[in-house]
Design an enzyme around this catalytic site. Structure first.
Site, mmCIF file in Angstrom:
data_model
loop_
_atom_site.group_PDB
_atom_site.id
_atom_site.type_symbol
_atom_site.label_atom_id
_atom_site.label_comp_id
_atom_site.label_asym_id
_atom_site.label_seq_id
_atom_site.Cartn_x
_atom_site.Cartn_y
_atom_site.Cartn_z
ATOM 1 N N HIS A 195 14.968 -18.742 -9.467
ATOM 2 C CA HIS A 195 15.133 -18.875 -11.053
ATOM 3 C C HIS A 195 13.949 -19.968 -11.363
ATOM 4 O O HIS A 195 14.079 -20.470 -12.364
ATOM 5 C CB HIS A 195 16.268 -19.149 -11.633
ATOM 6 C CG HIS A 195 17.175 -17.916 -11.774
ATOM 7 N ND1 HIS A 195 18.320 -17.590 -11.066
ATOM 8 C CD2 HIS A 195 16.848 -16.576 -12.050
ATOM 9 C CE1 HIS A 195 19.000 -16.536 -11.083
ATOM 10 N NE2 HIS A 195 17.888 -15.593 -11.948
ATOM 11 N N GLU A 219 12.454 -16.172 -4.211
ATOM 12 C CA GLU A 219 11.861 -15.970 -5.534
ATOM 13 C C GLU A 219 11.971 -16.879 -6.578
ATOM 14 O O GLU A 219 12.691 -17.754 -6.538
ATOM 15 C CB GLU A 219 13.084 -14.833 -5.873
ATOM 16 C CG GLU A 219 12.609 -14.170 -7.354
ATOM 17 C CD GLU A 219 13.841 -13.026 -7.680
ATOM 18 O OE1 GLU A 219 13.870 -12.807 -8.722
ATOM 19 O OE2 GLU A 219 14.110 -12.605 -6.747
ATOM 20 N N GLU A 245 8.542 -11.789 -12.609
ATOM 21 C CA GLU A 245 9.368 -11.198 -13.720
ATOM 22 C C GLU A 245 9.162 -11.575 -14.895
ATOM 23 O O GLU A 245 9.306 -11.124 -15.906
ATOM 24 C CB GLU A 245 11.048 -11.222 -13.462
ATOM 25 C CG GLU A 245 11.441 -12.842 -13.417
ATOM 26 C CD GLU A 245 12.754 -12.818 -13.111
ATOM 27 O OE1 GLU A 245 13.630 -13.151 -14.165
ATOM 28 O OE2 GLU A 245 13.291 -12.789 -11.846
ATOM 29 N N HIS A 295 11.687 -6.317 -10.724
ATOM 30 C CA HIS A 295 12.866 -6.900 -11.389
ATOM 31 C C HIS A 295 13.538 -5.999 -12.176
ATOM 32 O O HIS A 295 12.954 -5.119 -12.924
ATOM 33 C CB HIS A 295 12.303 -7.944 -12.586
ATOM 34 C CG HIS A 295 13.259 -8.918 -13.051
ATOM 35 N ND1 HIS A 295 13.640 -8.652 -14.420
ATOM 36 C CD2 HIS A 295 14.180 -9.778 -12.607
ATOM 37 C CE1 HIS A 295 14.514 -9.419 -14.616
ATOM 38 N NE2 HIS A 295 15.121 -10.107 -13.766
#
Length: 388
Positions: A195, A219, A245, A295
Site C-alpha cells: 500500500h 505491491e 492502481e 486492481h
C-alpha cells in the site's frame, strides 16, 4: 442510436461506496458501468451530471473513441481521478450497449480470446483477513479462502506501517505471512500488498526478509509518486514488483515502463477511462514484457468489465476479487454476477458485459459516509470504524 441520458446509483457499505452508471438510448438499450471511489463519490456524481449535459447526451454509443476523447479533453482542464473514473463508467456502459446491439460479448469486439483458451480467468481473493492481527486468526482465515477453491490470495500484513517498520512490528508482520503461507501450502500464489507504505530502505529490507515465503509479487512497496524510489527497490530484490492502481491515465504509465521498475501493472479499469483505454495500456505493457493484473475493488459490474479485458489480453495475469469475503451481500444488486469456482472465473458468452443492474436491489444499500484509512488501527477489518 443515440444516448438519451444517464442515471447513477450508489451502493453503500461502511468502508466503500460503489457508483453504478446506466447509459440509456433511444432504441431501448441500456448499458451499465461501475467504479469505486474513495471519499469522492459526491464529486463523481457532480461531474457526471455536468458531463451528461456537455458531452454524453445525444452521443452515439458506438463511437466510444470520440466520446472518450471529448470527455477527456473537451473541458480543457487536465483529467484526474474523478474525470477518468466518470469516463470509465460511461465508456464501459457504451461497450455494453454495443455488445448487446450486436449480440456478442465485449471480448469478441476487442479481438476474441487471447488468454483464456479454456474459457477461464484466474482470480485472487482479497478482503478475507477481516480478523484479529494474530498468526492464528490469519491462518484460519486463509484456510477458509483455500476451502473456497482459490489458488491465490493477497494480504497487507503490515498494520499501520508508514515509512519505517520497527522490529516488533516487523516480527509480527512476518509471523502473519508465515502463517498464511503455512495455511495455503507451497503451490498457491501468495501476493503481498504494501500500500505504498515504506521508504525504499524499509521496503528493500522487508523484501529480503519475505523472500523465504516466495510471494508472487510485492505491491506498491513505496508511494507511487517517485519512480526513482520504486526503481531503487526493484534493483535490490529478486521479487516481482507490482504497482499502478493510483495511476489514472494510461499516458502516465510511460515513465513507469521506461524505468524498468515494474513487472506487473495494476491499473483499475474504473479509474483509467474504461475498457478501450485499458486495452491500449495492456498492449503497451506487452511491448515492455509487463503483465497486467487489474486492481478490482469494485462490485460485479466492474468485475465483469475487467473479465472482458482478461479474455482478449495475451499478457493478462490474474484478477482481484473482493466480493466473496468483503460485503458479499452486495453481489445481489447485479444479475448474472461473475462467480469464482475452483479459483477461476468463467468468461461470459452473454452479449455486452453479460450483467444487469438490479436497481431495486441497489436501493437496499444506500450511500454511506464510507471511510477507509490505511493508517488507522484496525483498518483491515473494513468495518468503517478503523478506516479502510
Amino acid at each position: 442510436m443515440r444516448i438519451t441520458g444517464i442515471s447513477t446509483h450508489v451502493v453503500g457499505t461502511p468502508w466503500r461506496n460503489l457508483t453504478y452508471v446506466q447509459v440509456h438510448t433511444d432504441e431501448g438499450l441500456t448499458g451499465v458501468g461501475e467504479t469505486r471511489m474513495l471519499g469522492h463519490t459526491d464529486a463523481l456524481i457532480g461531474y457526471l451530471r455536468e458531463a451528461e449535459a456537455n458531452h454524453v447526451a445525444g452521443s452515439d454509443p458506438f463511437a466510444v473513441e470520440d466520446l472518450v476523447r471529448r470527455m477527456k479533453y473537451g473541458d480543457y482542464g487536465r483529467a484526474g481521478e474523478i474525470v477518468m473514473s466518470g469516463i470509465a463508467c460511461v465508456e464501459m456502459a457504451c461497450w455494453d450497449i454495443k455488445g448487446q446491439a450486436l449480440g456478442v460479448p465485449v471480448w469478441q469486439l476487442l479481438g476474441g480470446r487471447a488468454n483464456a483458451s479454456d474459457n477461464r480467468v484466474k482470480a485472487y481473493a482479497n478482503g478475507w483477513y477481516t480478523v484479529e492481527r494474530t498468526p492464528e486468526a490469519f491462518h484460519e482465515a486463509a484456510r477458509a479462502v483455500v476451502e473456497r477453491g482459490y489458488q491465490a490470495l493477497k494480504l497487507d500484513p503490515f498494520g499501520t506501517g508508514s515509512f519505517e517498520l520497527d522490529h516488533a512490528e516487523t516480527v509480527r508482520s512476518l509471523s502473519l505471512v508465515e502463517a498464511v503461507r503455512d495455511a495455503i501450502g507451497p503451490e498457491r500464489e501468495l501476493l503481498l500488498e504494501m500500500h505504498g507504505r515504506f521508504s525504499p530502505a524499509t521496503a528493500i529490507r522487508l523484501a529480503r526478509e519475505l523472500e523465504p515465503f516466495q510471494p508472487a509479487w510485492l505491491e506498491e512497496p513505496v508511494p507511487p509518486e517517485n519512480l526513482k524510489a520504486l526503481a531503487k527497490v526493484a534493483e535490490k530484490t529478486t521479487l516481482p514488483i507490482a504497482t499502478g492502481e493510483r495511476i489514472h491515465d494510461r499516458i502516465e504509465f510511460r515513465e513507469l515502463f521506461e524505468s524498468q521498475a515494474v513487472d506487473i501493472i495494476q491499473p483499475d479499469l474504473g479509474h483509467t477511462g474504461g475498457i478501450g483505454e485499458m486495452r491500449k495500456l495492456a498492449a503497451t505493457a506487452e511491448t515492455h514484457y509487463v503483465l497486467v493484473a487489474p486492481h478490482n475493488v469494485g462490485g460485479s459490474v466492474l468485475t465483469a468489465a475487467s473479465l472482458q479485458l482478461a479474455g482478449c489480453t495475451p499478457n493478462f495475469k490474474i484478477l482481484e476479487h473482493f466480493n466473496d469475503f468483503a460485503d458479499a451481500e452486495i453481489k445481489k444488486v447485479v444479475k448474472n454476477a461473475p462467480e469464482v469456482v475452483d479459483g477461476y472465473f468463467t468468461l461470459s458468452e452473454e452479449p455486452g458485459l453479460g450483467v444487469r443492474l438490479d436497481v431495486d436491489a441497489a436501493a437496499e444499500f444506500p450511500q454511506q459516509q464510507a471511510h477507509f484509512d490505511l493508517w488507522a488501527e484496525g483498518w483491515e477489518k473494513r468495518d468503517g470504524k478503523g478506516g479502510q
